[in-house]
Design a protein around this motif. Sequence first.
Motif, PDB file in Angstrom:
ATOM      1  N   PHE A  81      59.031  44.629 -11.818  1.00  0.00           N
ATOM      2  CA  PHE A  81      57.593  44.430 -11.628  1.00  0.00           C
ATOM      3  C   PHE A  81      56.777  44.499 -12.921  1.00  0.00           C
ATOM      4  N   ILE A  82      57.438  44.651 -14.070  1.00  0.00           N
ATOM      5  CA  ILE A  82      56.690  44.737 -15.325  1.00  0.00           C
ATOM      6  C   ILE A  82      55.998  43.409 -15.618  1.00  0.00           C
ATOM      7  N   ARG A  83      54.863  43.514 -16.318  1.00  0.00           N
ATOM      8  CA  ARG A  83      54.118  42.307 -16.695  1.00  0.00           C
ATOM      9  C   ARG A  83      53.612  42.450 -18.114  1.00  0.00           C
ATOM     10  N   SER A  84      53.629  41.333 -18.818  1.00  0.00           N
ATOM     11  CA  SER A  84      53.184  41.325 -20.215  1.00  0.00           C
ATOM     12  C   SER A  84      51.669  41.175 -20.288  1.00  0.00           C
ATOM     13  N   GLY A  85      51.146  41.150 -21.488  1.00  0.00           N
ATOM     14  CA  GLY A  85      49.704  41.122 -21.713  1.00  0.00           C
ATOM     15  C   GLY A  85      48.993  39.937 -21.084  1.00  0.00           C
ATOM     16  N   ASP A  86      49.696  38.816 -20.913  1.00  0.00           N
ATOM     17  CA  ASP A  86      49.069  37.646 -20.302  1.00  0.00           C
ATOM     18  C   ASP A  86      49.226  37.633 -18.777  1.00  0.00           C
ATOM     19  N   GLY A  87      49.755  38.729 -18.228  1.00  0.00           N
ATOM     20  CA  GLY A  87      49.897  38.833 -16.782  1.00  0.00           C
ATOM     21  C   GLY A  87      51.180  38.241 -16.243  1.00  0.00           C
TER      22      GLY A  87
ATOM     23  N   ILE B 135      48.958  35.461  -9.650  1.00  0.00           N
ATOM     24  CA  ILE B 135      48.523  34.633 -10.779  1.00  0.00           C
ATOM     25  C   ILE B 135      48.457  35.457 -12.058  1.00  0.00           C
ATOM     26  N   ASP B 136      48.675  34.761 -13.167  1.00  0.00           N
ATOM     27  CA  ASP B 136      48.538  35.387 -14.477  1.00  0.00           C
ATOM     28  C   ASP B 136      47.099  35.211 -14.953  1.00  0.00           C
ATOM     29  N   LYS B 137      46.816  35.567 -16.196  1.00  0.00           N
ATOM     30  CA  LYS B 137      45.422  35.482 -16.668  1.00  0.00           C
ATOM     31  C   LYS B 137      44.935  34.048 -16.813  1.00  0.00           C
ATOM     32  N   PHE B 138      45.841  33.079 -16.758  1.00  0.00           N
ATOM     33  CA  PHE B 138      45.471  31.665 -16.843  1.00  0.00           C
ATOM     34  C   PHE B 138      45.358  31.025 -15.461  1.00  0.00           C
ATOM     35  N   GLY B 139      45.565  31.836 -14.399  1.00  0.00           N
ATOM     36  CA  GLY B 139      45.493  31.316 -13.044  1.00  0.00           C
ATOM     37  C   GLY B 139      46.775  30.650 -12.573  1.00  0.00           C
ATOM     38  N   LYS B 140      47.861  30.827 -13.312  1.00  0.00           N
ATOM     39  CA  LYS B 140      49.128  30.199 -12.951  1.00  0.00           C
ATOM     40  C   LYS B 140      50.015  31.150 -12.155  1.00  0.00           C
ATOM     41  N   THR B 141      50.686  30.598 -11.149  1.00  0.00           N
ATOM     42  CA  THR B 141      51.667  31.363 -10.392  1.00  0.00           C
ATOM     43  C   THR B 141      53.043  31.177 -11.036  1.00  0.00           C
ATOM     44  N   PRO B 142      53.998  32.008 -10.677  1.00  0.00           N
ATOM     45  CA  PRO B 142      55.350  31.786 -11.200  1.00  0.00           C
ATOM     46  C   PRO B 142      55.875  30.380 -10.894  1.00  0.00           C
ATOM     47  N   VAL B 143      55.598  29.893  -9.696  1.00  0.00           N
ATOM     48  CA  VAL B 143      56.089  28.556  -9.316  1.00  0.00           C
ATOM     49  C   VAL B 143      55.499  27.491 -10.228  1.00  0.00           C
ATOM     50  N   ASP B 144      54.245  27.676 -10.664  1.00  0.00           N
ATOM     51  CA  ASP B 144      53.622  26.714 -11.575  1.00  0.00           C
ATOM     52  C   ASP B 144      54.404  26.564 -12.879  1.00  0.00           C
ATOM     53  N   MET B 145      55.125  27.602 -13.255  1.00  0.00           N
ATOM     54  CA  MET B 145      55.845  27.593 -14.530  1.00  0.00           C
ATOM     55  C   MET B 145      57.018  26.620 -14.533  1.00  0.00           C
TER      56      MET B 145
END
Length: 131
Positions: free
Chosen positions: A84-90, A119-129
């Motif tokens: 569950f860890i997350r980096s600075g950009d979410g 979502i991360d700080k850019f509004g992207k979900t993992p699936v978007d990646m």
Amino acid sequence: SSSSSSSSSSSSKPRSENAASSSSSSEPEPEQAQTRTKPTPDQIAEVYNTWEDTDETTLMWRLISNSAVDDIRDWLEADPISAFIRSGDGRGPMWWAYEYKNDAIVKLLRDAGVGYRDIDKFGKTPVDMAW
């Protein structure tokens, strides 16, 4: 002589049942020991909602980007909260698993309870990646 060995083995069954019932009350079962290491919802929320670049997030990204499935599996078995860890950009392990299109790691993370619609700080979900 063979008849004496068969009679002794038949009498051992009740003793093992009694031993099992008496020891179960004093010692935890292996399953109970594992559930104690499983993170609680509060622990997950605390880690998941803390976005920071750390040695752990860097290592996790490296392992995922190098498709080190066995290393990640071992890490998550030893320390399940790390899923569950997350980096600075979410972003966190699930984002990176999708980014590198690694289905085995996505499955490990899903099995650990990590979502794929946040979502991360850019509004992207993992699936978007993955696109």
